[in-house]
Design a protein around this motif. Sequence first.
Motif, PDB file in Angstrom:
ATOM      1  N   SER A 192      11.318  13.023 -12.762  1.00 47.31           N
ATOM      2  CA  SER A 192      11.303  14.224 -11.916  1.00 47.31           C
ATOM      3  C   SER A 192       9.908  14.544 -11.370  1.00 47.31           C
ATOM      4  O   SER A 192       9.723  15.552 -10.702  1.00 47.31           O
ATOM      5  CB  SER A 192      11.827  15.418 -12.711  1.00 47.31           C
ATOM      6  N   PHE A 193       8.920  13.673 -11.670  1.00 42.77           N
ATOM      7  CA  PHE A 193       7.556  13.972 -11.235  1.00 42.77           C
ATOM      8  C   PHE A 193       7.154  13.156 -10.010  1.00 42.77           C
ATOM      9  O   PHE A 193       7.514  11.986  -9.892  1.00 42.77           O
ATOM     10  CB  PHE A 193       6.554  13.674 -12.359  1.00 42.77           C
ATOM     11  N   SER A 194       6.383  13.763  -9.137  1.00 42.37           N
ATOM     12  CA  SER A 194       5.784  13.038  -8.010  1.00 42.37           C
ATOM     13  C   SER A 194       4.583  12.250  -8.550  1.00 42.37           C
ATOM     14  O   SER A 194       4.130  12.481  -9.673  1.00 42.37           O
ATOM     15  CB  SER A 194       5.315  14.018  -6.943  1.00 42.37           C
ATOM     16  N   ILE A 195       4.087  11.324  -7.745  1.00 43.88           N
ATOM     17  CA  ILE A 195       2.916  10.538  -8.154  1.00 43.88           C
ATOM     18  C   ILE A 195       1.738  11.464  -8.480  1.00 43.88           C
ATOM     19  O   ILE A 195       1.054  11.292  -9.488  1.00 43.88           O
ATOM     20  CB  ILE A 195       2.531   9.530  -7.051  1.00 43.88           C
ATOM     21  N   ASP A 196       1.514  12.457  -7.613  1.00 42.36           N
ATOM     22  CA  ASP A 196       0.397  13.384  -7.859  1.00 42.36           C
ATOM     23  C   ASP A 196       0.561  14.117  -9.182  1.00 42.36           C
ATOM     24  O   ASP A 196      -0.410  14.334  -9.913  1.00 42.36           O
ATOM     25  CB  ASP A 196       0.282  14.413  -6.720  1.00 42.36           C
ATOM     26  N   GLU A 197       1.796  14.498  -9.484  1.00 37.26           N
ATOM     27  CA  GLU A 197       2.047  15.200 -10.752  1.00 37.26           C
ATOM     28  C   GLU A 197       1.822  14.273 -11.941  1.00 37.26           C
ATOM     29  O   GLU A 197       1.233  14.678 -12.947  1.00 37.26           O
ATOM     30  CB  GLU A 197       3.475  15.762 -10.773  1.00 37.26           C
ATOM     31  N   ASP A 232       1.848   2.885  -5.563  1.00 36.58           N
ATOM     32  CA  ASP A 232       1.754   4.324  -5.289  1.00 36.58           C
ATOM     33  C   ASP A 232       0.757   5.002  -6.224  1.00 36.58           C
ATOM     34  O   ASP A 232       0.021   5.906  -5.811  1.00 36.58           O
ATOM     35  CB  ASP A 232       3.134   4.983  -5.428  1.00 36.58           C
TER      36      ASP A 232
END
Length: 306
Positions: A192-197, A232
Amino acid sequence: MVKTYVFGHKSPDSDSITSSLVMANLEKELGNEHAQAYRLGNLNKETEFILNYLGIDAPELLESVEDGADVILVDHNSPAESVENLENANILKVVDHHKLALNTSYPLSLRFEPVGCTETILCKLYEENNVGISKEIATLMLSAIVSDTLLLKSPTTTEDDEMAVEKLAKIAEIDVEEYGLEMLKAGTDLSSFSIDEILALDAKQIDFKDVKSIVNQINTASIPDVLEMKDDLEKGMNKIIEDENLDLFMLLITDIVNSNSQVIALGKHADLVEKAYGVNLEDNMVLLEDVVSRKKQVVPIMTESA
Ligand code: MN
Ligand code: MN
């Protein structure tokens, strides 16, 4: 009412969240009824698992503290990892298992021990103060010790941690191996996390002498699964390197089942990893066997080599 803010570090892990809850409870038991737990960031999946297991709410988010606020720090003491405006707060106590980085102009109560987890120290503090440990408190403590020591397998693990877990497992009525692995695996769910997260989840700013660095650690049960995101991740890391003018971004992808870490190192001083461990980066990457602890197996070795 004069509030006492109790909190762990930014990018909070399970030790920081549970220790703030457990320490606030201890303060209340000892008569400081205004002690309240806070968090300095979003919960990770592992901590969510623990709080869901117990059916308790996360502490409130704290962005900064007012001038003169009473605060208690747990699981950290470095101002860089702490709340905004800490320099104008009144630190009452610190309970921690990291190196001392704090310098105040006034006296305060410090409890530091070189053990695997803050909760191991808190477990002792409950005993020393004759405060009973409830099933809920025991579960919080035990979960954090399992988290920080990776089921007592990390080289940061001490006899005190082992003894605390043995005692707490009885009170919590938990099968440590079974619960612990389930909990650690819950923490590896990155879906559920984006790369930034992901790159912010457990990121620590650490300078190895003059080498300005971020060291981030991701726990996983499968390194190849995480490496599917390698391109990514590298893009995100390079952007952070540029934005924050870093010399090195070291990403540890730690296999919690086999106790290894795959490292991705980027930045103009990525070669510090090669020098420190006597290895060669290939495709910005190297597998470090038996390396699972940032604190014991990365920070001292990298600092020494810088
Ligand atoms: Mn921590
Ligand atoms: Mn800790």
